[in-house]
Write an enzyme that holds these catalytic residues in place. Sequence first.
Site, PDB file in Angstrom:
ATOM      1  CE  LYS A 289     -10.339 -39.812 -64.560  1.00 45.30           C
ATOM      2  NZ  LYS A 289     -11.355 -40.808 -64.209  1.00 45.30           N
TER       3      LYS A 289
ATOM      4  CG  ASN B 275     -16.909 -44.019 -60.333  1.00 47.48           C
ATOM      5  OD1 ASN B 275     -16.802 -43.082 -61.128  1.00 47.48           O
ATOM      6  ND2 ASN B 275     -16.799 -45.296 -60.702  1.00 47.48           N
ATOM      7  CB  SER B 276     -21.117 -40.318 -60.890  1.00 47.63           C
ATOM      8  OG  SER B 276     -21.370 -39.605 -62.095  1.00 47.63           O
TER       9      SER B 276
ATOM     10  CB  CYS C  19     -16.409 -42.675 -69.249  1.00 48.51           C
ATOM     11  SG  CYS C  19     -16.819 -41.737 -67.758  1.00 48.51           S
TER      12      CYS C  19
END
Length: 312
Positions: free
Chosen positions: A45, A69-70, A130
């Site tokens: 990750k 997704n957040s 991101c």
Amino acid sequence: MADLSTSIAGVALPNLFFNASGVWCQHESELKELLDSESGSLITKSATFEHREGNPSPRYVPLPTGSINSMGLPNEGFEYYLNYAKNYDYTNKKPLFVSLSGLSLQDNVKMVEQFAAADLPCVLEINFSCPNVPGKPQLGYDMEAMENALKVLAPIVKKPFGIKLPPYFDIAHFDAVAAIVNKIDNLAFVTCVNSVGNGLAIDFETETAVIKPKDGFGGLGGAMILNTALANVNAFHRRLTGGKQVIGVGGVTSGKEAFLHVLAGASAVQIGTQLKEEGPSFFARVKKELEEIMQAKGYKSLDDFRGKVKTL
Ligand code: SIN
């Protein structure tokens, strides 16, 4: 027999498939499941310097054609993944990739310095894309800042490394980013693409956004982003020089989409949404399906068709 082996940044992978950073890789227990699966590798990750809880839930929701997704970079903090990399059994056939996503260039410098000092055989993938940290725009959309970051980080990493890019939607942006990447000698690969940032999914019945963070805005993944992912893989495959490689991510739900990623130019393929939904047993299925496609088409290795998409 079809040969699915590949290499990335000079490191051999028994097959081209592994997880996309963020899926099934926050904790050692999940990484162990990836090791036990038929993936060809594994990546941790994206780590920030400090541990992060991430954004409030619900923060990942599957959709009919993919996911939104957040997550907001929930992770155990960089030392956890550094220790994991220190204790990793590198005699294992699966090489280890480590994802770093500092919230500032200074944080990335500190993390990269410590990996360089440990001199481990893992490969770094630095995440410039991101879309889910409130107040932190994606570095991959700021060409000047990205070039500056690469010029600072590459000499510290010293070894071949990669970056994870957001999707681009304009030919001028493919040209600009490829020109930056081509300037950095030890930047060995780009991973295309992170989720398509800041989509909005709304429940028709309740008239409500389906995820909580950022008023419902989040990264889109899965089948709905396949064509954006293929375009980015192919755009960079065509533009990168000096043996730089592309890892494809986005929209792989079966061997067919994996085949298309390689045809577009991918040297390896990461799996996000489908891994989250189906679990690590997906790797056995997608491997088998790709092998069957290759056999049916008479291809013996990935080199036989990598990047060989025809145009009209
Ligand atoms: C997240 O943790 O928000 C997802 C990571 C990413 O998209 O880079």
